[in-house]
Structures are given as C-alpha cells and as structure tokens.
Motif scaffolding. Structure first.
Motif, short mmCIF file in Angstrom:
data_model
loop_
_atom_site.label_atom_id
_atom_site.label_comp_id
_atom_site.label_asym_id
_atom_site.label_seq_id
_atom_site.Cartn_x
_atom_site.Cartn_y
_atom_site.Cartn_z
N ALA A 151 13.39 -7.48 -27.01
CA ALA A 151 12.97 -7.60 -28.40
C ALA A 151 14.04 -8.29 -29.25
N LYS A 192 9.64 -0.14 -31.18
CA LYS A 192 10.35 0.86 -30.38
C LYS A 192 11.51 0.23 -29.62
N GLU A 193 11.27 -0.98 -29.07
CA GLU A 193 12.34 -1.67 -28.35
C GLU A 193 13.47 -2.07 -29.30
N ARG A 201 16.88 -2.55 -27.08
CA ARG A 201 16.51 -3.18 -25.82
C ARG A 201 16.67 -4.68 -25.94
N ARG A 235 15.48 1.06 -30.01
CA ARG A 235 16.22 1.55 -28.84
C ARG A 235 17.24 0.53 -28.34
#
Length: 62
Positions: free
Chosen positions: A15, A6-7, A12, A10
């Motif tokens: 990660a 997910k990171e 981020r 997105r």
C-alpha cells in the motif's frame, strides 16, 4: 475499513509503495504540464518526497 487502509495502518509495503509511486507520477506530471506555474514550481519537491518515501517504504515488511 477496507483492505487498503488496513495495510496503510499496519505499515505494509504494498500500500505504501503505491502511495509513493503515485506521488512520483504526480510530480512528473506536474513537471511536464505547461499551464500552471505553481504546479511546475512544486513538482521537484513532490517527486523528491515520493522518491525518498519509496526508498524508506521498500524496507517495510510484506
């Protein structure tokens, strides 16, 4: 889907910094190993990609 993926999706910083650091470490290991010439040959480009990726990723949001 787990938190790490997910990171990544997105964009981020945490990660992607881990991926870039892993590439840098992999390139250094490839550079220092004495057994396979192909790994040694591509070690510089792997380290360079990891370094450039780390510089870009360091500007991502937390």
């Amino acid at each position: 889907m787990n938190g790490f993926l997910k990171e990544l999706l997105r964009l981020r910083r945490g990660a992607w910094e881990m991926v870039a650091s892993t590439l840098i470490a992999l390139g250094v290991i490839m550079l220092m190993q004495p057994f396979v010439m192909e790994l040694f040959t591509y070690s510089f480009i792997v380290t360079l990609i990891g370094t450039v990726m780390f510089v870009i990723v360091s500007h991502f949001a937390e």
